[in-house]
Design a protein around this motif. Structure first.
Motif, short mmCIF file in Angstrom:
data_model
loop_
_atom_site.label_atom_id
_atom_site.label_comp_id
_atom_site.label_asym_id
_atom_site.label_seq_id
_atom_site.Cartn_x
_atom_site.Cartn_y
_atom_site.Cartn_z
N ALA A 1 1.93 1.17 -18.07
CA ALA A 1 3.38 1.02 -18.23
C ALA A 1 4.12 2.12 -17.47
N GLY A 2 3.61 3.34 -17.53
CA GLY A 2 4.24 4.44 -16.80
C GLY A 2 4.17 4.24 -15.30
N LEU A 3 3.02 3.79 -14.79
CA LEU A 3 2.89 3.53 -13.36
C LEU A 3 3.80 2.39 -12.92
N PHE A 4 3.85 1.33 -13.74
CA PHE A 4 4.70 0.20 -13.39
C PHE A 4 6.17 0.62 -13.32
N ALA A 5 6.61 1.44 -14.26
CA ALA A 5 7.99 1.92 -14.25
C ALA A 5 8.27 2.75 -13.00
N THR A 6 7.30 3.57 -12.59
CA THR A 6 7.47 4.39 -11.39
C THR A 6 7.55 3.51 -10.15
N TRP A 7 6.65 2.55 -10.03
CA TRP A 7 6.65 1.66 -8.86
C TRP A 7 7.91 0.81 -8.82
N ARG A 8 8.37 0.35 -9.97
CA ARG A 8 9.58 -0.45 -10.00
C ARG A 8 10.78 0.35 -9.53
N ARG A 9 10.86 1.61 -9.95
CA ARG A 9 11.95 2.48 -9.52
C ARG A 9 11.89 2.72 -8.01
N GLN A 10 10.68 2.94 -7.49
CA GLN A 10 10.51 3.16 -6.06
C GLN A 10 10.92 1.92 -5.27
N TRP A 11 10.51 0.74 -5.75
CA TRP A 11 10.83 -0.51 -5.06
C TRP A 11 12.33 -0.77 -5.06
N GLN A 12 13.00 -0.54 -6.17
CA GLN A 12 14.44 -0.74 -6.25
C GLN A 12 15.18 0.25 -5.34
N ARG A 13 14.67 1.47 -5.26
CA ARG A 13 15.28 2.45 -4.40
C ARG A 13 15.16 2.07 -2.93
N ARG A 14 13.99 1.54 -2.55
CA ARG A 14 13.81 1.13 -1.16
C ARG A 14 14.68 -0.08 -0.82
N ARG A 15 14.82 -0.99 -1.76
CA ARG A 15 15.69 -2.14 -1.52
C ARG A 15 17.14 -1.69 -1.37
N HIS A 16 17.54 -0.72 -2.16
CA HIS A 16 18.91 -0.21 -2.08
C HIS A 16 19.14 0.51 -0.75
N SER B 1 0.83 -1.21 0.00
CA SER B 1 0.00 0.00 0.00
C SER B 1 0.86 1.26 0.00
N ARG B 2 1.96 1.22 0.71
CA ARG B 2 2.86 2.39 0.72
C ARG B 2 3.51 2.58 -0.64
N LEU B 3 3.86 1.46 -1.29
CA LEU B 3 4.43 1.56 -2.63
C LEU B 3 3.41 2.12 -3.62
N GLY B 4 2.18 1.59 -3.59
CA GLY B 4 1.15 2.07 -4.50
C GLY B 4 0.77 3.52 -4.26
N ALA B 5 0.76 3.92 -2.98
CA ALA B 5 0.37 5.29 -2.64
C ALA B 5 1.39 6.31 -3.12
N SER B 6 2.63 5.87 -3.39
CA SER B 6 3.64 6.81 -3.87
C SER B 6 3.29 7.39 -5.24
N ALA B 7 2.36 6.75 -5.95
CA ALA B 7 1.97 7.22 -7.28
C ALA B 7 0.97 8.36 -7.25
N VAL B 8 0.54 8.80 -6.07
CA VAL B 8 -0.41 9.92 -6.02
C VAL B 8 0.20 11.19 -6.62
N LEU B 9 1.53 11.26 -6.63
CA LEU B 9 2.18 12.42 -7.25
C LEU B 9 1.91 12.50 -8.74
N LEU B 10 1.53 11.36 -9.34
CA LEU B 10 1.29 11.32 -10.79
C LEU B 10 -0.16 11.64 -11.16
#
Length: 329
Positions: free
Chosen positions: A312-327, A64-73
Motif C-alpha cells: 500500500a505504501g509503495l502504491f501510494a508513492t507510485w501513484r503520487r509520482q505518476w500524477q506528478r509526471r502527468r501534471h 520501469s522509470r516509475l518503479g525505479a523511483s521507489a529505490v529511495l524507500l
C-alpha cells in the motif's frame, strides 16, 4: 482515508512488534525484500533500455522509470529489520573470528544496508547518462545485498549463485511491473507490443526456473548437510505447501504465457499480476523458513500483513509520482 488506514495498520504492526519482535522483524524482512526486488528490477530495466535499441524501449521505459523511483524507500523499508536484528539474524549473538566476525557484526551490517540503499539511489541518477557503468555496479551490489539480507539467515548455508537468484526475481518483477503499467495505461496495446511483452516475460520466467533448478541440483549433488538443510526445511509441513505453491504458480504462468493465446491483453495483465503476487510469496519463502524452521501461522500471517502495508505504501508513492509526471506534461 486510505492514508489513515495505512498509518493505523503500520502503527498496529509497530505495537505488535513489542510483543512478537521476531514475527514482525521476519515479516518486515520479507516485505522489504519484495518491495526492493520490484524497485531494483525496474532500476535494472531503466539502466538497460537506453543501451539496447528496439521496440521494447517505449514499451518498458515509462513503467520501469516509475518503479525505479521507489529505490529511495529501500532504507525506510529495512529500518524495522535493523531494529529487530537480534530476533531475526542468528549471527547477532555470536562472535566469529577474523573477517567473518567483522562482516557479520551488527554495526557493519547496518552500514552495508544503508550503503546498498544509497548506491541504488545513486544508480537511479545514472539512468540514461551512465547506464553502462550503472549495470556493471548493479550486479555486485544486488548480489551482496542478497547474501546479507537473506543468505546469512541460516548459519552454514553457502551458495555461489544465491545473488543470481535474487537478480532473476528482480528482472522478472521489473518486467511484470513495467508491463502491467503499460497495459493499464493503454486501452488497446498494439499486437506487436503484446507479442514482445509476452516474449520478455516467458524468457524471464524460464531464466528464473533455470537458476532455481541449478542451485537445487548443485546443492543436492554435493549433499553437504549444512547446505541441504536449507531445502529440507522448505520441503516439509506448511513450508512445503508454500514451496509447491511457488513452483506451480511460476510453471502455470510460463505455460499460459507461452500458449498461443498468451499475447492477449487480459492474459498478459493477469500474468503480470500473478508474477508480482508470486514475488511476494517467494520473499516469504526465502526468509521465514530460515528463521522459523517449523511453520508458524502467526509469523506467516504477520508477514502477509507486512506485505500488505508495504504494498500500500509503495502504491501510494507510485501513484503520487505518476500524477506528478502527468501534471508536468
Amino acid at each position: 482515508m486510505s492514508r489513515l488506514l495505512l498509518l493505523a495498520a503500520a502503527m498496529g504492526l509497530v505495537l505488535f512488534g513489542f510483543w512478537q519482535p521476531g514475527w514482525v522483524g521476519a515479516g518486515a524482512l520479507a516485505a522489504a525484500v519484495n518491495g526492493s526486488n520490484i524497485a531494483l528490477g525496474c532500476l535494472l530495466l531503466a539502466l538497460l533500455t537506453p543501451l539496447v535499441s528496439g521496440r521494447w524501449q517505449p514499451l518498458l521505459s515509462p513503467g520501469s522509470r516509475l518503479g525505479a523511483s521507489a529505490v529511495l524507500l529501500i532504507i525506510p523499508m529495512f529500518l524495522p529489520v535493523l531494529v529487530t536484528m537480534p530476533w531475526v539474524y542468528p549471527w547477532f549473538h555470536h562472535e566469529a573470528p577474523g573477517f567473518r566476525g567483522l562482516w557479520l557484526s551488527p554495526w557493519f551490517f547496518v552500514l552495508r544496508t544503508l550503503m546498498y540503499g544509497g548506491l541504488a539511489w545513486l544508480l537511479h541518477g545514472w539512468v540514461g547518462k551512465r547506464s553502462a557503468a550503472g549495470l556493471i555496479l548493479y550486479a555486485p551490489v544486488a548480489s551482496l545485498a542478497a547474501v546479507d539480507w537473506l543468505m546469512s539467515l541460516q548459519a552454514g548455508f553457502v551458495s555461489s549463485v544465491f545473488g543470481l537468484l535474487l537478480i532473476a526475481r528482480q528482472l522478472l518483477d521489473g518486467l511484470a511491473f513495467a508491463g502491467l503499467c503499460v497495459l493499464c495505461w493503454n486501452v488497446v496495446l498494439p499486437a506487436r507490443q503484446c507479442v514482445l511483452l509476452r516474449g520478455l516475460l516467458v524468457s524471464a520466467l524460464a531464466f528464473w526456473i533455470y537458476v532455481q533448478f541449478m542451485q537445487y541440483l548443485i546443492i543436492w549433488s554435493v549433499d553437504l548437510p549444512h547446505e541441504t538443510v536449507w531445502y529440507q526445511v522448505r520441503e516439509t509441513g506448511g513450508w512445503g505447501a508454500l514451496t509447491a505453491l511457488l513452483v506451480a504458480g511460476q510453471l502455470v504462468c510460463l505455460v499460459v504465457l507461452a500458449s498461443p493465446g498468451g499475447d492477449r491483453m487480459w492474459v498478459l495483465m493477469s500474468g503480470c499480476a500473478a508474477i508480482l503476487l508470486l514475488g511476494a510469496v517467494e520473499s516469504i519463502w526465502l526468509s521465514l523458513p530460515s528463521i522459523f524452521p517449523e511453520a508458524t501461522f502467526g509469523a506467516l500471517l504477520t508477514a502477509v500483513l507486512c506485505q500488505g502495508v508495504y504494498a500500500a505504501g509503495l502504491f501510494a508513492t507510485w501513484r503520487r509520482q505518476w500524477q506528478r509526471r502527468r501534471h508536468d506534461r
